[in-house]
Design an enzyme around this catalytic site. Structure first.
Site, short mmCIF file in Angstrom:
data_model
loop_
_atom_site.label_atom_id
_atom_site.label_comp_id
_atom_site.label_asym_id
_atom_site.label_seq_id
_atom_site.Cartn_x
_atom_site.Cartn_y
_atom_site.Cartn_z
N LEU A 17 0.92 -1.07 -0.01
CA LEU A 17 0.08 -0.42 0.19
C LEU A 17 0.90 1.16 0.21
O LEU A 17 2.05 1.46 0.24
CB LEU A 17 -1.16 -0.29 1.15
N ASP A 18 0.45 2.27 -0.87
CA ASP A 18 0.82 3.26 -0.92
C ASP A 18 1.40 3.72 0.79
O ASP A 18 0.38 3.99 1.89
CB ASP A 18 0.11 4.73 -1.05
N MET A 19 2.70 4.22 1.30
CA MET A 19 2.62 4.81 2.47
C MET A 19 1.36 5.77 3.20
O MET A 19 1.25 6.42 2.52
CB MET A 19 4.65 5.63 2.69
N THR A 21 -1.08 4.76 3.54
CA THR A 21 -2.94 4.81 2.74
C THR A 21 -3.02 2.92 4.05
O THR A 21 -2.53 2.23 4.62
CB THR A 21 -2.26 3.87 1.72
#
Length: 174
Positions: A17-19, A21
């Site tokens: 996951l994107d940081m 998120t």
């Protein structure tokens, strides 16, 4: 994760996951399971849904409640870690969306990514050729806030052993 599953082998995390998120992330306990789940990501057979809160009101009077955003993305080498829309050299990035609610200057939305590019949902929300409304708390494409209001709340895949369709759901904390 190694502490919780000390007998696991191979890589544990199947995706990222994107940081900043929040939400569901899949963990495999062995190489075989990891490979089978990762193949589903590569084949794009896994269904995912993200919930986001946008910093602005989406105009339901003039725009569609559901739609697709198809903007190719590439690294912005001069402004890392930013990505950019790049029709010449970008990789395909497709996101379906559904507006859930518009009120008090914000928009609640579901995103259904069909590809998995870095910052795909964040840029598809913020870019003028996308929704043109950044996600609340997006300190890269919008404005910093208490948190990034982007949540991986649903995932559906085929169980790597039983081959049954399974799903997981976690409500957004915002």
């Amino acid at each position: 994760m190694k502490k919780r599953y000390p007998n696991s082998t191979g890589p544990l995390l199947v995706h990222r996951l994107d940081m900043s998120t929040s939400g569901i992330i899949l963990v495999a306990k062995d190489n075989d399971t990891h490979g089978k789940i990762q193949k589903q990501f590569i084949d794009r057979s896994i269904k995912k849904r993200y919930t986001a809160l946008l910093e602005g009101e989406y105009d339901l009077q003039t725009k569609k409640k559901k739609g697709d955003i198809n903007l190719p993305l590439s690294m912005d080498y001069l402004n890392r870690p930013m990505q950019r829309v790049n029709f010449d050299e970008g990789k395909p990035a497709l996101t379906s969306y559904e507006i859930l609610e518009v009120s008090n200057g914000r928009t609640r939305i579901h995103f259904y990514p069909k590809t998995g590019r870095t910052h795909q949902l964040r840029l598809h929300a913020a870019h003028e050729m996308g929704l043109n409304i950044p996600i609340v708390g997006d300190d890269i494409y919008g404005q910093r806030d208490e948190r990034l209001c982007l949540h991986a709340g649903f995932i559906e895949l085929m169980h790597p052993v039983t081959e049954e369709v399974i799903s997981f759901t976690v409500d957004a904390p915002f």
